[in-house]
Design an enzyme around this catalytic site. Structure first.
Site, PDB file in Angstrom:
ATOM      1  N   ASP A 107      70.935  15.235  13.249  1.00 18.99           N
ATOM      2  CA  ASP A 107      71.525  16.525  13.621  1.00 18.99           C
ATOM      3  C   ASP A 107      70.586  17.661  13.205  1.00 18.99           C
ATOM      4  O   ASP A 107      69.737  17.479  12.328  1.00 18.99           O
ATOM      5  CB  ASP A 107      72.863  16.726  12.896  1.00 18.99           C
ATOM      6  CG  ASP A 107      73.892  15.676  13.297  1.00 18.99           C
ATOM      7  OD1 ASP A 107      73.781  15.126  14.412  1.00 18.99           O
ATOM      8  OD2 ASP A 107      74.796  15.402  12.476  1.00 18.99           O
TER       9      ASP A 107
HETATM   10  N1  URA Z   1      74.933  10.906  10.715  1.00 18.28           N
HETATM   11  C1  URA Z   1      75.266  12.199  10.919  1.00 18.28           C
HETATM   12  O1  URA Z   1      76.437  12.567  10.864  1.00 18.28           O
HETATM   13  N2  URA Z   1      74.274  13.073  11.184  1.00 18.28           N
HETATM   14  C2  URA Z   1      72.963  12.737  11.226  1.00 18.28           C
HETATM   15  O2  URA Z   1      72.103  13.590  11.447  1.00 18.28           O
HETATM   16  C3  URA Z   1      72.637  11.388  11.002  1.00 18.28           C
HETATM   17  C4  URA Z   1      73.637  10.492  10.745  1.00 18.28           C
END
Ligand code: URA
Length: 244
Positions: free
Chosen positions: A101
């Site tokens: 993310d």
């Molecule tokens: N899980 C998440 O919620 N976000 C990420 O960026 C990676 C794994």
């Protein structure tokens, strides 16, 4: 791989220029002109452009230490691409093996080898990703023994049919844990903690398979040959048995 991609990987032509050459009949595969850019070809095929043999460049495998407020895409959107500002040639040919993310930091593996990244991303390949997670709520004494067992048994994420695959939870302090998982559903880690009534406030990926992040934030390096081969494919027979 697609013929237009093969042409790009073997020349300095853009995708548009490669398609033009193919449509003009200048690209010959095993002795026959192929006019459809999306045709599938194999690296072992004999492919020429204007009678010159095309030899694709070697695949590239690299690690990037992703800063916060960047996205795992090749182009800038609401946030800049994690490739922006990095001195990587032809970064538009690379894709990441497991997105993070925008607000997540840490280890990203990038490559132009789709078979290699499949072995990292596919849940049944059992490739472990380790995240350091900061939480909004304390894990209290009463949860210390039970919570890791819940993560191993599988959690019910909102909107998902089945439970999560077995995960390892190591509690480092009341508000910090290490989580090891082998799948990567959308917002997987955040949703896992939401399912137990907690909230992720910091998320950092430290390790994928045997490869640990060992470079400064906002930098990159090529993987070593040993790191590249450490993501060994599981035999297909094992996978189909697991899927039953
Ligand atoms: N899980 C998440 O919620 N976000 C990420 O960026 C990676 C794994």
């Amino acid at each position: 791989m697609r013929l237009d991609k093969f042409v790009c990987k073997s020349t300095n032509l853009s995708r548009v220029q490669a398609v033009e050459c193919i449509r003009a009949g200048n690209v010959v595969v095993n002795g026959l002109a192929v006019l459809v850019a999306s045709s599938q070809v194999h690296e072992n095929n004999t492919i020429t452009l204007n009678a010159q043999l095309l030899i694709p460049r070697e695949f590239r495998y690299l690690m990037i230490h992703k800063p916060a407020n960047t996205i795992c895409s090749n182009v800038d959107e609401a946030y800049p691409s994690l490739f922006s500002g990095l001195d990587i040639e032809r970064s538009d040919e690379l894709h990441v093996a497991g997105r993070l993310d925008a607000d997540t930091t840490g280890l990203v593996l990038a490559t132009d080898d789709g078979r290699w990244s499949f072995d990292i991303i596919h849940p049944q390949k059992d490739c472990t990703k380790v995240y350091r997670v900061g939480l909004s709520q304390n894990i209290d004494e009463a949860q210390i023994l039970d919570l890791p067992l819940q993560f191993t048994a599988g959690l019910q994420l909102q909107g998902e049919a089945g439970l999560t695959r077995p995960a390892q939870l190591q509690i480092l302090s009341p508000k910090e844990v290490l989580l090891s998982i082998t799948e990567g559903k959308f917002h997987q880690v955040k949703r896992m903690f939401a399912s137990i009534g907690n909230r992720v406030v910091r998320l950092h990926r430290e390790k994928i398979g045997e490869v640990s992040l060992d470079i400064k934030v906002g930098t990159w390096r090529y993987l070593t040959a040993a790191e590249v081969v450490s993501f060994k494919s599981k035999p297909q027979s094992t996978l189909s048995q697991e899927g039953q």
